[in-house]
Motif scaffolding. Structure first.
Motif, short mmCIF file in Angstrom:
data_model
loop_
_atom_site.label_atom_id
_atom_site.label_comp_id
_atom_site.label_asym_id
_atom_site.label_seq_id
_atom_site.Cartn_x
_atom_site.Cartn_y
_atom_site.Cartn_z
N PHE A 91 18.52 -20.14 -8.50
CA PHE A 91 17.71 -18.77 -8.67
C PHE A 91 18.33 -17.99 -9.61
O PHE A 91 17.57 -17.30 -10.49
CB PHE A 91 18.02 -18.12 -7.24
N ARG A 139 9.12 -18.78 -1.44
CA ARG A 139 9.58 -17.38 -1.48
C ARG A 139 10.54 -17.05 -2.34
O ARG A 139 10.80 -15.71 -3.02
CB ARG A 139 10.32 -16.99 -0.04
N ALA A 140 11.73 -17.98 -2.78
CA ALA A 140 12.60 -17.66 -3.88
C ALA A 140 11.87 -17.73 -5.33
O ALA A 140 12.07 -16.75 -6.22
CB ALA A 140 13.66 -18.81 -3.89
N TYR A 155 12.52 -13.00 -0.51
CA TYR A 155 13.67 -14.01 -0.82
C TYR A 155 14.19 -14.71 0.52
O TYR A 155 14.44 -13.54 1.55
CB TYR A 155 14.80 -13.66 -1.66
N GLU A 156 14.57 -15.70 0.53
CA GLU A 156 14.83 -16.15 1.95
C GLU A 156 15.43 -17.83 1.65
O GLU A 156 14.99 -18.35 0.85
CB GLU A 156 13.64 -16.31 2.99
N ALA A 169 11.62 -8.28 -4.47
CA ALA A 169 12.19 -9.36 -4.50
C ALA A 169 13.17 -9.84 -3.45
O ALA A 169 13.23 -10.81 -2.91
CB ALA A 169 12.90 -9.46 -5.69
N THR A 228 20.89 -20.43 -4.56
CA THR A 228 21.18 -19.32 -4.98
C THR A 228 21.78 -19.46 -6.54
O THR A 228 21.44 -18.72 -7.30
CB THR A 228 22.47 -18.31 -4.49
N ALA A 235 10.26 -14.24 -5.44
CA ALA A 235 11.44 -13.15 -5.75
C ALA A 235 11.46 -13.35 -7.15
O ALA A 235 11.75 -12.48 -7.84
CB ALA A 235 12.55 -13.68 -5.03
N THR A 287 20.84 -9.81 0.47
CA THR A 287 20.12 -10.11 -0.66
C THR A 287 20.19 -8.87 -1.74
O THR A 287 20.57 -8.91 -2.87
CB THR A 287 18.98 -10.96 -0.71
#
Length: 417
Positions: A208, A173-174, A166-167, A162, A205, A177, A306
């Protein structure tokens, strides 16, 4: 050394060093195992061994096999001398015909997958930093998880994956993750503590963390019956353990050996209040340094950053569960890439790095000192004190980063809140 050899050495990266080191460690384990046997081999690495080999994987497969025959897996010692204390998802292995005889190859598969993820996390730096990373990977706490064939290795691989995908600014990509973390939660709950990514505060974030927390709570609520059974079946012990109750249980053990009555403080409000005081002290440090504009341990917006936040969150979260066997300290490996990047900047004169160096030394101390070749019969106070100190440091770092990221992005925060 000739110029060509120096050039070759300089081209060797940290990922290569870790990969070669893990291969050499595997060869050493196999060779020693053939000569002296399983138990002496692992004791040489500072690990208290159990029989049969890959014991924890045997426990899972034993319960999966007999649960598929109608046995209640959550009854104490229904299928093994150890209670079943993980989510019911694993019982579906019985449907696939998996039993204890499959434990070795399943353990090797999980260990290999985890090794690949770790190599990917540690790559991209010069070879000396690979040597440092390898020192963390082969520490007794991590190797205990390998010896057991413990499920935490698979969760480490999922959380590490993950972090790798993640980026910031990439929604797809999130989501990927979150999918990895969600699978981890289904398999063993505590990846929910990866909500700590919110310490690097931004709109993405924050969302997320909210999504991870929401999915985790939905799963926990829907399986509450099993969560309560798992909690009942999890042993609470000082033996090869860390957590806010472990030191109090260990002190009672020392008193008992001395012929004194145990204080039984572990069953009172004292451990929880001690943890609360430590968190308050961490908050005071974070707020004071922020007000004085003295930044420390600033987490990067990168894979390393991360992974660090995931590892710090899992350490703090599991510490507050009470007790955990020390193989769970393997999640501190997620913090190592960021720690190495801080040291790279320190060597280049771009940062003072005293706090960062202290955190690196503390994490290595925790990984190495907690291990014990005779851990089933011994309690040591130093590892417990280091565990508490690391809890304080991690909490302070998380809170400090939250404050600094909130301060630096006022426009974005006000827009999205």
């Amino acid at each position: 050394m000739s110029a060509s050899r120096r050039s070759f050495v300089c081209r060797i990266g940290s990922g290569t060093v870790v990969a070669l080191g893990l291969a050499a460690t595997t060869i050493a384990l196999l060779a020693l195992g053939r000569v002296v046997g399983w138990d002496p081999t692992w004791r040489a690495f500072g690990v208290t061994p159990l029989q049969p080999p890959f014991f924890d994987m045997h426990v899972i497969n034993d319960y999966a096999a007999c649960a598929w025959k109608g046995v209640d897996a959550y009854e104490p010692q229904a299928c093994n001398i150890v209670n079943f204390n993980i989510p019911p998802t694993w019982l579906w292995l019985g449907f696939l015909g998996v039993d204890a005889s499959d434990s070795s190859w399943l353990s090797v598969l999980v260990i290999a997958a985890t090794a690949i993820v770790l190599v990917l996390l540690f790559r991209g730096r010069s070879w000396p930093y690979g040597v440092i990373a390898l020192g963390a990977v082969i520490s007794p706490s991590v190797m205990m998880g390998v010896e057991r064939g413990n499920l935490d290795l698979l969760i480490l691989a999922l959380v590490g994956s993950a972090a790798l995908i993640y980026e910031e600014g990439r929604i797809g990509r999130a989501c990927g993750a979150i999918a990895f973390l969600g699978l981890g939660v289904v398999l063993k709950l505590f990846p929910m503590f990866c909500v700590s990514l919110a310490a690097r505060l931004s709109r993405q974030t924050f969302l997320f963390a909210c999504a991870t927390l929401a999915l985790s709570l939905i799963y926990v609520v829907s399986t509450m019956k099993y969560v309560l059974l798992i909690r009942r079946n999890v042993p609470t012990t000082f033996i090869l353990s860390y957590g806010y109750k472990a030191i109090f249980l260990g002190l009672d053990h020392i008193r008992s050996e001395a012929g004194l009555n145990p204080t039984e403080l572990a069953d009172t409000w004292v451990p929880a209040c001690t943890a609360a005081v430590v968190l308050i002290c961490a908050a005071i440090v974070a707020i004071t340094t922020f007000r004085n504009r003295r930044e420390f341990c600033s987490v990067d917006i990168s894979v390393a950053g991360t992974a660090f936040l995931f590892g710090a969150g899992i350490y703090c979260g599991t510490f507050l569960l009470g007790t955990n066997f020390i193989y769970r300290l393997m999640f501190l490996l997620l913090c190592v890439p960021q720690l190495l990047d801080w040291q790279i900047r320190r060597s280049e004169g771009k940062a003072a790095g005293i706090a960062e160096l202290g955190l690196l030394v503390t994490i290595f101390g925790v990984l190495w000192v907690n291990g014990n070749a005779n851990g089933h019969s011994m309690f040591l106070l130093l590892p417990q004190l280091l565990d508490w100190f690391l809890f304080f440091l991690m909490a302070a770092v998380l809170l400090s980063n939250f404050l600094w990221f909130a301060y630096r992005r006022p426009a974005q925060i006000s827009k999205n809140f």
